[in-house]
Write an enzyme that holds these catalytic residues in place. Structure first.
Site, short mmCIF file in Angstrom:
data_model
loop_
_atom_site.label_atom_id
_atom_site.label_comp_id
_atom_site.label_asym_id
_atom_site.label_seq_id
_atom_site.Cartn_x
_atom_site.Cartn_y
_atom_site.Cartn_z
NE ARG A 50 -3.33 -2.62 2.62
CZ ARG A 50 -3.82 -3.15 3.73
NH1 ARG A 50 -3.51 -2.62 4.91
NH2 ARG A 50 -4.60 -4.21 3.69
CG ASP A 52 3.11 6.08 2.37
OD1 ASP A 52 2.15 5.39 2.74
OD2 ASP A 52 4.17 6.20 3.00
NE ARG A 197 8.26 8.95 2.59
CZ ARG A 197 7.07 9.52 2.78
NH1 ARG A 197 5.96 8.80 2.66
NH2 ARG A 197 7.00 10.80 3.09
#
Length: 247
Positions: A50, A52, A197
């Site tokens: 999923r 971002d 990230r």
């Protein structure tokens, strides 16, 4: 009824991530609409990752069930005629009915790209993070080595994540410079919310001289999100692909 696997590439710039949201256009929503129109029956895909808002993909995986007579390998061709140009299905095939893209054993690979030069380059404005500060790639490589293996990555996980365990395994993690581009590529058994990230943001701090490479082991040991660096912007992140052992 048969289960079809799709390999989906997309430029995530204009989308509110993969998963359907109450507001905003998403990759999942566009796929569902195009498949429903193509097959003449409601379709809801199940995605492997999923991603971002703003994150890209060369090979995210999704499955759906259908009783359509269209050959599995032809669905990609027909579907691409109905999709916008920033979403393209790279492959479609039939898989066993019990295949689940998130629950089956897999290796996922992500790449975070950094444009490191004096001025930005317009052609890279959507798929890289730009910094003019000179990065020490050798130090970043040194720091990255501490993250390889099985660890508790709670320090590199968003505080908003809801998971049973924050233990994950990183099989490979490299930092390479190619001209003005620095690529952080990581392969693992799975990743926590914002994990890649946050890894990138922390390695950026090492490259800028704000942290020492040896601090990585200490950050892991604290299991505290505040010990790690910032969450790097989504635009630099691309899902490269997913490997399944039995598919």
């Amino acid at each position: 009824m048969k289960r079809i696997k799709l390999v989906v590439a997309y430029d995530g710039t204009s989308y509110h991530g993969w998963q359907i949201q109450p507001t905003g256009i998403t990759i999942e929503g566009v796929l569902n609409q195009a498949l429903t129109e193509l097959l003449g029956a409601p379709v809801s895909v199940i995605g492997a990752s999923r991603t971002d808002s703003g994150v890209h993909s060369l090979g995210n995986v999704a499955v759906f069930d259908t009783d359509s007579r269209i050959p599995a390998e032809k669905i990609s061709y027909a579907l691409n005629q109905r999709l916008p140009e920033d979403i393209v299905v790279q492959d479609s095939c039939e898989v066993p009915p019990d295949f689940h893209p998130r629950h089956c054993d897999s290796r996922k690979t992500y790449e975070y790209k950094i444009l490191n030069r004096t001025f930005p380059m317009p052609l890279h404005r959507y798929d890289t993070y730009f910094t003019y500060r000179k990065l020490d790639v050798e130090k970043m490589q040194h720091a990255a080595r501490a993250l390889i293996g099985e660890h508790d990555f709670k320090s590199f996980c968003s505080i908003h994540a809801q998971v049973e365990t924050t233990v994950r395994t990183i099989y490979q993690l490299s930092v390479q410079r190619d001209g003005d581009l620095i690529k952080i590529r990581v392969t693992g058994s799975g990743f926590l919310y914002h994990m890649v990230r946050i890894l990138a943001g922390t390695l950026l701090q090492v490259g800028m001289g704000e942290r020492e490479p040896e601090e990585m082991a200490e950050i892991l040991a604290t299991c505290d999100r505040t010990a790690a660096g910032p969450t790097a912007p989504a635009c630099g992140l691309t899902m490269i692909g997913i490997e399944y052992g039995n598919i």
